[in-house]
Scaffold this motif. Structure first.
Motif, mmCIF file in Angstrom:
data_model
loop_
_atom_site.group_PDB
_atom_site.id
_atom_site.type_symbol
_atom_site.label_atom_id
_atom_site.label_comp_id
_atom_site.label_asym_id
_atom_site.label_seq_id
_atom_site.Cartn_x
_atom_site.Cartn_y
_atom_site.Cartn_z
ATOM 1 N N THR A 341 -60.881 -54.399 -43.087
ATOM 2 C CA THR A 341 -59.473 -55.542 -42.168
ATOM 3 C C THR A 341 -60.331 -56.352 -41.971
ATOM 4 O O THR A 341 -59.266 -57.347 -41.291
ATOM 5 N N THR A 342 -60.786 -57.183 -43.173
ATOM 6 C CA THR A 342 -60.918 -58.763 -43.195
ATOM 7 C C THR A 342 -59.878 -59.005 -43.919
ATOM 8 O O THR A 342 -59.251 -58.316 -45.180
ATOM 9 N N ASN A 343 -59.278 -59.776 -43.719
ATOM 10 C CA ASN A 343 -58.070 -60.515 -44.117
ATOM 11 C C ASN A 343 -59.001 -61.619 -45.346
ATOM 12 O O ASN A 343 -59.258 -62.701 -45.447
ATOM 13 N N ASP A 372 -55.456 -65.951 -56.704
ATOM 14 C CA ASP A 372 -56.560 -66.601 -57.191
ATOM 15 C C ASP A 372 -57.541 -65.920 -55.637
ATOM 16 O O ASP A 372 -57.713 -66.977 -55.118
ATOM 17 N N ILE A 373 -58.212 -65.042 -55.659
ATOM 18 C CA ILE A 373 -58.544 -65.148 -54.465
ATOM 19 C C ILE A 373 -60.875 -66.220 -54.687
ATOM 20 O O ILE A 373 -61.303 -66.272 -55.767
ATOM 21 N N GLU A 374 -60.066 -66.289 -53.642
ATOM 22 C CA GLU A 374 -61.316 -67.509 -53.263
ATOM 23 C C GLU A 374 -62.814 -67.098 -53.516
ATOM 24 O O GLU A 374 -63.652 -67.844 -54.286
ATOM 25 N N GLU A 375 -63.021 -66.004 -52.803
ATOM 26 C CA GLU A 375 -64.152 -65.728 -53.298
ATOM 27 C C GLU A 375 -64.260 -63.972 -53.475
ATOM 28 O O GLU A 375 -64.053 -63.242 -52.840
ATOM 29 N N PRO A 376 -64.241 -64.165 -54.723
ATOM 30 C CA PRO A 376 -64.336 -62.593 -55.806
ATOM 31 C C PRO A 376 -65.328 -61.112 -54.823
ATOM 32 O O PRO A 376 -66.366 -61.530 -54.491
ATOM 33 N N LEU A 377 -64.255 -60.718 -54.153
ATOM 34 C CA LEU A 377 -65.751 -59.631 -54.067
ATOM 35 C C LEU A 377 -63.594 -57.756 -54.051
ATOM 36 O O LEU A 377 -62.886 -57.596 -54.159
ATOM 37 N N PRO A 378 -64.780 -57.002 -53.886
ATOM 38 C CA PRO A 378 -63.981 -55.957 -53.668
ATOM 39 C C PRO A 378 -62.965 -55.379 -52.912
ATOM 40 O O PRO A 378 -63.625 -56.548 -51.799
ATOM 41 N N LEU A 379 -61.472 -55.403 -53.302
ATOM 42 C CA LEU A 379 -60.845 -55.182 -52.208
ATOM 43 C C LEU A 379 -60.304 -54.209 -51.962
ATOM 44 O O LEU A 379 -60.606 -52.845 -52.741
ATOM 45 N N SER A 380 -59.762 -53.725 -50.453
ATOM 46 C CA SER A 380 -59.156 -52.106 -50.329
ATOM 47 C C SER A 380 -57.530 -52.250 -50.656
ATOM 48 O O SER A 380 -57.417 -51.299 -50.904
ATOM 49 N N SER A 381 -57.039 -53.573 -49.469
ATOM 50 C CA SER A 381 -55.493 -53.121 -50.082
ATOM 51 C C SER A 381 -54.482 -54.839 -50.457
ATOM 52 O O SER A 381 -55.283 -56.129 -49.971
#
Length: 993
Positions: A341-343, A372-381
């Motif tokens: 649920t985090t943007n 470009d993802i500022e803090e690379p994370l596993p994404l859900s959608s």
């Protein structure tokens, strides 16, 4: 045929040493190892196909003898120039373009007339795999994919009948590439290198899993007529090419007729084309086309949601969204990236042609948004909401329409940043160009860590280690730098040398090339004006001998950035100016395009105090502004003097100033006599070498309309000159061309006899000039050399201009051009031209001969390169052994690329014919000076005498038994000018006796 394995086949040939040209298309995420295609040939092939109403994905066959006729012959000169410039003197080279299936007869004529023997290698892949790949990449319907394949196969077989040829199965290439290469070499009698090193490189290049669309994994109804049709063509084409089967050839002939029936019967399906959006991810290992998400799109508002594999733990570093597969205009409403649920925060960039708020206009078939993802994370959608305003076209015109918004108008001035892994250590360019190209293509798909691992692995290879060991400058020589004080503190100098060596070792970078940083307000836009085209050409020439980086201080447009990268030039892209010196610790030369750029880049200038700082004036602006007084209402005397003061203050900060004409140099030296200058003019090669009367009465004015003199000149032409010409020549017409035109210029197209075209693409210029009788430039202000005049001459079009337009060119009235100062005189000359009073064949020939010595590529490059290096005297003391001396001098002449050098030979009492040889040599070559002595003196005395001859030049002391190699003098120069404290450098001696 596209998607048939041509890139894999080309890669194998490249690894075996086959040359593919200079202008190579960059790799992409869907072809990570590279395309090996020449984009100049691509562009010409697209233009030829467009001219005959076809595209690469046409399903109908071309008519018989389509390549004959005057229309096709008009493309021949350009094709020959491309072959000459791109492939030069290479004895074995390959041109790879799937469009050759259709266009080989045209190129066969080009190569035959250039005395180049042609053979053909036809890549063959199972049609079901090609169709699956086309559906995946281009979203073609099944029937269309199959009929495109059959059209290419039929054309390739027919058009290769007159040359030696071989069909190569894609499966065979993947299973045993070395055997395929051996078969190519023996069957086609090609001098391809076949050894263990080549075999290792090929096996490294061809990786398991390259065949992502296997026939056995693809379900299809083989009973369909078009499937049976294409499969039959595939089988019989191989038999026809490789076995010479007459039965197979008859089947192929019948298939030509059947192809037309197939196209007619499936016409409705072929016209239907759906469009898709596509998303690919970088999970820290680079992009892969094997994992992607795709959604169908349509006009109007649409919301797309892409759900990722929640079990995947890899962190996403970047997302690339292709919102469509055609040129389009899109209003972006929102993009959200989620982890649960985090943007998630991201930075958005794009390759749009123009942007108006949140409306993006894409002018190519591969529009992109990069997140470009500022803090690379596993994404859900990820979800994106957008409104498709158009699909297949842009809502806006090309440049030149005054409604076109400028991209990033509110962008702050920033200096782009070059990631330390964006352009890897340039040692590879000296170690192994093939490996460098492969690594360079990986930059767009792999993580920095993976690139570094690959790089280290490459450097450990034994063959690469041997090449690294042989990279030192060969020969016994010493280089002395004049006009620089050398410290007498030997301990300090020794420590300085150690520091330098440590820096070189640490960076793993050879010192054989100058490192140049080119700064400009924006990246050169080669297709918008002659000044921008000049800048691009200068960079291209510099990159042939130097390591070049370009930085647009205000903006970096991806379209032009990619064009520059394809020239082998690094594009620095950062907003963190302070880190540039940490990434690039040293630049030898910094070039500022336009004088005001040096003010915008003061911080960079302070970072590199030891660099040679050059201002490329483009033209002296205060001269142009002075001439505009009383002509342009937007400028007054006070402004001119203020601007002149700032401009001259900028020139005073530079070590050297590039100017485009002698007139500009005279004006500058009058104000700043101590300035060091060089003439680096526009570059225009002869594009058309034969004059043809266009049989029209069209006059042309071409130029960029953000340049005030052009606005005044074209208004004079349209409103004052043309009406009086039309009174006597009713079909006289003025054609107005150029970008950035304001409304008042565009509205001139409503005048009788005036056609306003606006922006015209570079590949359409030949057709434009082919219809032009006369290029007219009634300039009342301006400075520098006029690109519009030079360009017209290059296309063998006669020119009418005045003294300002002729400045720096030197056309002679009636001999190499037409000159007139008043409007009435210009009217008379235009009427005389339209009445064919002049011999324009002779006039245009004289004009081209004149300009070859002013704006020819060779003379401009020589002047430019000479300004980067200090003039050098190569001093040789010789005593007999004429054989050694001849070898030494011949090697210097062959391998010395610094333009301003001379050889001084001191004959120290020679008695073996050396003196006679030197007399003949000095008479034949002006840069060889000789001193003949009857007595044999102590070796040091002749050296001292030669060193004292020219105290303003650098000195190289060279033994007569030395043979130098390529880049030897540049390497010495580069080493000795690396730091101001260095005054002398010696070369490593190889193979000493």
């Amino acid at each position: 045929m596209h998607r048939s394995g041509t890139s894999a086949l080309a890669g194998v040939l490249s690894e075996a040493g086959v040359y593919f040209g200079k202008s190579i298309v960059a790799a992409a995420h869907d072809n990570t190892k590279g395309f090996f295609e020449n984009y100049k040939i691509q562009d010409l092939n697209d233009a030829i196909l467009s001219h005959i109403g076809k595209t690469w994905d046409s399903v109908d066959l071309l008519p018989d003898k389509w390549w004959t006729g005057d229309a096709m012959r008009g493309f021949l000169p350009q094709a020959k120039r491309i072959i000459k410039k791109e492939y030069g003197n290479h004895t074995l080279f390959c041109i790879k373009d799937p469009r050759f299936s259709f266009l080989l007869p045209f190129w066969e004529e080009v190569l035959d007339t250039s005395n180049i023997k042609t053979v053909a290698i036809v890549a063959m892949r199972k049609p079901i795999e090609i169709a699956s790949s086309l559906a995946k990449r281009n979203h073609f319907a099944e029937v269309r994919s199959y009929l495109i394949t059959s059209a290419h196969l039929l054309s390739a077989e027919r058009y290769t009948r007159h040359v030696s040829r071989l069909a190569v199965r894609y499966d065979d290439l993947l299973n045993d590439p070395y055997r395929v290469l051996t078969e190519i070499s023996s069957t086609l009698d090609l001098p391809i290198v076949l050894d263990a090193n080549v075999k290792d490189r090929i096996l490294t290049f061809i990786e398991p899993g390259m065949q992502s669309n296997r026939a056995e994994h693809t379900a299809i109804d083989k009973s369909r007529a078009y499937v049976e049709h294409v499969n039959s063509i595939y089988t019989h084409t191989i038999q026809c090419i490789n076995e010479g089967s007459r039965l197979a050839c008859r089947v192929i002939e019948d298939a030509w007729v059947l192809q037309e029936k197939m196209v007619d019967s499936h016409a409705e399906q072929l016209l239907t084309q759906n469009h898709y959006a596509k998303l690919v991810c970088d999970f820290g290992q680079g992009y892969s086309n094997r994992k992607f998400w795709m959604e169908e799109i349509r006009l109007g508002v649409i919301t797309l949601t892409f759900t990722f594999d929640t079990e995947r733990k890899s962190r996403v570093t970047q997302l690339k969204l292709f919102p469509a597969d055609v040129p389009c205009s899109i209003r972006l409403l929102r993009i959200h990236v989620w982890q649960g649920t985090t943007n998630i925060k991201y930075r958005l960039s794009d390759n749009s042609f123009a942007r108006d708020g949140m409306i993006f206009h894409f002018d190519n078939a591969h529009p992109q948004w990069i997140l470009d993802i500022e803090e690379p994370l596993p994404l859900s959608s990820m979800s994106v909401e957008m409104e498709y305003l158009s699909l297949g076209t842009m809502l806006l015109d090309r440049p030149g329409n005054q409604t076109m918004p400028r991209r990033d108008e509110k962008s702050k001035r920033s200096l782009p940043f070059l990631s330390i892994f964006k352009y890897p250590v340039r040692l590879l360019s000296n170690v192994n160009m093939r490996n460098y190209r492969i690594l360079r293509s990986a930059l767009r798909r792999e993580s920095p860590r993976q690139i570094w691992r690959n790089f280290i692995k490459l450097l450990k290879r034994p063959d690469v280690q041997r090449e690294i060991q042989s990279m030192s400058v060969e020969g016994q020589s010493t280089y002395f730098k004049n006009n620089r004080k050398v410290k007498k503190d030997h301990d300090f100098a020794a420590q300085d040398a150690k520091d330098l060596l440590a820096r070189i070792t640490k960076s793993k970078q050879a010192i054989s090339k100058l490192k140049i940083l080119y700064l400009a307000p924006r990246l050169p836009e080669y297709d918008t004006s002659s000044g921008e085209r000049r800048a691009t050409r200068l960079l291209e020439l510099l990159a042939q001998d130097c390591e070049v980086y370009v930085c647009g201080l205000l903006e970096t447009r991806e379209r032009y950035a990619q064009y520059i990268k394809d020239l082998g030039i690094g594009v620095v892209d950062t907003k963190n100016v302070s880190r540039i010196d940490k990434i690039h610790a040293h630049f030898d030369v910094i070039i500022y395009a336009w004088y005001y750029t040096i003010y915008d880049a003061q911080r960079i200038r302070r970072m590199y105090p030891d660099a040679l700082h050059i201002i490329d004036s483009v033209d002296i602006q205060w001269v142009r502004e002075e001439r505009s007084l009383g002509v342009e209402n937007s400028i007054n005397e006070r402004q001119v003097q203020h601007n002149k003061k700032n401009e001259m203050a900028a020139y005073a900060q530079a070590d050297k100033i590039w100017l485009v004409s002698e007139a500009d140099r005279d004006a500058l030296l009058h104000e700043l006599p101590s300035a060091q200058t060089a003439i680096v003019s526009n570059i225009h090669e002869a594009e058309i070498e034969i004059y043809n009367d266009p049989e029209t009465n069209d006059i042309l004015f071409i130029g960029g309309y953000n340049h005030l003199p052009n606005i005044g000149a074209v208004k004079t032409l349209a409103l004052e000159i043309l009406p009086q010409v039309s009174a006597q020549i009713p079909d006289a017409r003025l054609v107005i061309v150029g970008s950035h035109a304001p409304k008042e210029i565009a509205d001139l197209g409503q005048q009788k006899g005036v056609m306003y075209l606006g922006y015209v693409a570079e590949d359409q210029l030949a057709d434009l000039y082919n219809q032009t009788l006369l290029s007219v430039s009634p300039l009342t202000s301006g400075s520098g050399i006029k690109g519009k005049v030079c360009e017209a001459v290059s296309y063998r079009v006669p020119v009418l201009t005045n003294a300002i337009g002729n400045e720096g060119i030197g056309l002679v009235h009636g001999e190499s051009g037409l000159l007139a100062e008043s409007n009435s005189a210009m009217i008379d000359e235009i009427i005389n031209a339209m009445q064919r009073t002049y011999d324009f064949d002779k006039i245009t020939q004289k004009a081209q001969e004149l300009l070859a010595n002013i704006v020819g590529q060779d003379i401009v490059k020589r002047n430019m390169m000479a300004s980067l290096y200090h003039p050098v005297d190569i001093c040789i003391v010789t005593y007999n052994r004429i054989d050694l001396l001849k070898n030494c001098i011949n090697s210097i002449i062959k391998y010395t690329s610094i333009p301003d050098y001379q050889i001084i030979v001191y004959s120290n009492g020679c008695t073996d014919g050396t003196q006679q040889y030197l007399r003949q040599l000095s008479q034949a070559k002006s840069n060889i000076k000789i001193i003949l002595s009857d007595s044999n003196d102590v070796f040091v005395k002749p050296n001292n005498k030669m060193m004292r001859m020219h105290p303003d030049r650098d000195i190289v002391l060279l033994n007569n038994d030395t043979m130098v190699t390529n880049g030897w003098l540049i390497g010495l120069h580069h080493a000795v000018y690396k730091l101001k404290k260095i005054g002398i450098a010696g070369a490593k001696i190889l193979y000493p006796d």
